[in-house]
Scaffold this motif. Sequence first.
Motif, PDB file in Angstrom:
ATOM      1  N   HIS A 120      -1.834   7.622  18.794  1.00  0.00           N
ATOM      2  CA  HIS A 120      -0.803   8.457  18.076  1.00  0.00           C
ATOM      3  C   HIS A 120      -1.256   8.598  16.698  1.00  0.00           C
ATOM      4  N   SER A 121      -2.494   9.163  16.570  1.00  0.00           N
ATOM      5  CA  SER A 121      -3.060   9.458  15.231  1.00  0.00           C
ATOM      6  C   SER A 121      -3.762  10.627  15.552  1.00  0.00           C
ATOM      7  N   MET A 122      -4.172  11.173  14.130  1.00  0.00           N
ATOM      8  CA  MET A 122      -4.629  12.534  14.024  1.00  0.00           C
ATOM      9  C   MET A 122      -5.693  12.421  12.882  1.00  0.00           C
ATOM     10  N   SER A 123      -6.969  12.900  13.236  1.00  0.00           N
ATOM     11  CA  SER A 123      -8.098  12.672  12.148  1.00  0.00           C
ATOM     12  C   SER A 123      -8.342  14.127  11.865  1.00  0.00           C
ATOM     13  N   VAL A 124      -8.353  14.234  10.471  1.00  0.00           N
ATOM     14  CA  VAL A 124      -8.523  15.855   9.975  1.00  0.00           C
ATOM     15  C   VAL A 124      -9.819  15.465   9.076  1.00  0.00           C
ATOM     16  N   ARG A 125     -10.756  16.540   9.117  1.00  0.00           N
ATOM     17  CA  ARG A 125     -11.878  16.750   7.979  1.00  0.00           C
ATOM     18  C   ARG A 125     -12.200  18.179   7.694  1.00  0.00           C
ATOM     19  N   ILE A 126     -12.237  18.518   6.443  1.00  0.00           N
ATOM     20  CA  ILE A 126     -12.607  19.950   6.235  1.00  0.00           C
ATOM     21  C   ILE A 126     -13.888  19.466   5.292  1.00  0.00           C
ATOM     22  N   THR A 127     -14.730  20.512   5.352  1.00  0.00           N
ATOM     23  CA  THR A 127     -15.985  20.415   4.721  1.00  0.00           C
ATOM     24  C   THR A 127     -16.322  21.987   4.039  1.00  0.00           C
ATOM     25  N   ALA A 128     -17.040  21.899   2.591  1.00  0.00           N
ATOM     26  CA  ALA A 128     -17.113  23.186   2.128  1.00  0.00           C
ATOM     27  C   ALA A 128     -18.290  23.898   2.648  1.00  0.00           C
ATOM     28  N   ALA A 129     -18.270  25.079   2.331  1.00  0.00           N
ATOM     29  CA  ALA A 129     -19.109  26.078   2.977  1.00  0.00           C
ATOM     30  C   ALA A 129     -20.527  25.468   2.359  1.00  0.00           C
ATOM     31  N   GLU A 181       0.799  -1.103  -0.037  1.00  0.00           N
ATOM     32  CA  GLU A 181       0.140   0.232   0.049  1.00  0.00           C
ATOM     33  C   GLU A 181       0.919   1.356   0.067  1.00  0.00           C
ATOM     34  N   GLN A 182       0.329   2.340  -0.522  1.00  0.00           N
ATOM     35  CA  GLN A 182       1.039   3.630  -0.644  1.00  0.00           C
ATOM     36  C   GLN A 182       0.967   4.142   0.784  1.00  0.00           C
ATOM     37  N   ALA A 183       2.029   4.394   1.615  1.00  0.00           N
ATOM     38  CA  ALA A 183       2.241   5.062   3.045  1.00  0.00           C
ATOM     39  C   ALA A 183       1.554   6.401   2.940  1.00  0.00           C
ATOM     40  N   PHE A 184       1.728   7.192   2.236  1.00  0.00           N
ATOM     41  CA  PHE A 184       1.313   8.598   2.014  1.00  0.00           C
ATOM     42  C   PHE A 184       0.199   8.649   1.099  1.00  0.00           C
ATOM     43  N   GLU A 185      -1.062   8.961   1.274  1.00  0.00           N
ATOM     44  CA  GLU A 185      -1.911   9.214   0.399  1.00  0.00           C
ATOM     45  C   GLU A 185      -2.558  10.670   0.529  1.00  0.00           C
ATOM     46  N   TRP A 186      -2.574  11.104  -0.502  1.00  0.00           N
ATOM     47  CA  TRP A 186      -3.469  12.644  -0.284  1.00  0.00           C
ATOM     48  C   TRP A 186      -4.366  12.743  -1.336  1.00  0.00           C
ATOM     49  N   VAL A 221       2.839   7.821   7.542  1.00  0.00           N
ATOM     50  CA  VAL A 221       1.659   7.231   7.108  1.00  0.00           C
ATOM     51  C   VAL A 221       0.550   8.061   7.148  1.00  0.00           C
ATOM     52  N   VAL A 222      -0.187   8.217   6.025  1.00  0.00           N
ATOM     53  CA  VAL A 222      -1.241   9.006   5.970  1.00  0.00           C
ATOM     54  C   VAL A 222      -2.517   8.469   4.981  1.00  0.00           C
ATOM     55  N   GLU A 223      -3.444   8.084   5.601  1.00  0.00           N
ATOM     56  CA  GLU A 223      -4.575   7.620   4.874  1.00  0.00           C
ATOM     57  C   GLU A 223      -5.671   8.517   4.404  1.00  0.00           C
ATOM     58  N   LYS A 224      -5.896   8.511   3.065  1.00  0.00           N
ATOM     59  CA  LYS A 224      -6.976   9.330   2.660  1.00  0.00           C
ATOM     60  C   LYS A 224      -8.397   8.848   2.926  1.00  0.00           C
ATOM     61  N   PHE A 258      -8.631  12.605   6.320  1.00  0.00           N
ATOM     62  CA  PHE A 258      -7.559  11.738   6.186  1.00  0.00           C
ATOM     63  C   PHE A 258      -7.153  11.449   7.848  1.00  0.00           C
ATOM     64  N   GLU A 259      -6.711  10.287   7.815  1.00  0.00           N
ATOM     65  CA  GLU A 259      -6.042   9.926   9.089  1.00  0.00           C
ATOM     66  C   GLU A 259      -4.311   9.965   9.045  1.00  0.00           C
ATOM     67  N   ALA A 260      -3.744  10.493   9.981  1.00  0.00           N
ATOM     68  CA  ALA A 260      -2.287  10.370  10.081  1.00  0.00           C
ATOM     69  C   ALA A 260      -1.883   9.445  11.306  1.00  0.00           C
ATOM     70  N   TYR A 261      -0.751   8.675  10.980  1.00  0.00           N
ATOM     71  CA  TYR A 261      -0.452   7.704  12.140  1.00  0.00           C
ATOM     72  C   TYR A 261       0.907   8.148  12.645  1.00  0.00           C
TER      73      TYR A 261
END
Length: 124
Positions: A113-122, A27-32, A48-51, A61-64
């Motif tokens: 040791h993970s970070m979840s990030v979400r952005i939504t459109a206006a 698997e690709q370790a960094f997905e964007w 490691v970043v999973e889109k 995405f999740e960053a590990y």
Amino acid sequence: RYIDEEKIHTLYYDFKSQSYSQEEESEQAFEWGDSKLADLLPKPDAAVVEKGTDEDTMFSFEAYGITAQEYDTYKEACKEMGFTKDASSWEGNYDADDENGYSLSVTYDEDEHSMSVRITAAED
């Protein structure tokens, strides 16, 4: 599982034969993402970043392998990119909008040791 040359490889151990075998697929370790929303965010400094979702209305995405310091650094980078409106921050969470109405949510899980990030459109 291990990372080598930006790929995640899966290795198995057979106790009976006392041998290892490796899965052919990696698997690709960094997905964007490719969406316009992905372009509004800084890329995290993580191996490691999973889109998750990558659409016109939401990118996630999740960053590990993230430390609390790296979470703080990422949060500050988001602030520098304009995510400061109606901001709230508490125990590993940061929510804010930018001046164009995009909403950001960043959550840090210290145990994982993970970070979840979400952005939504206006919303129109």
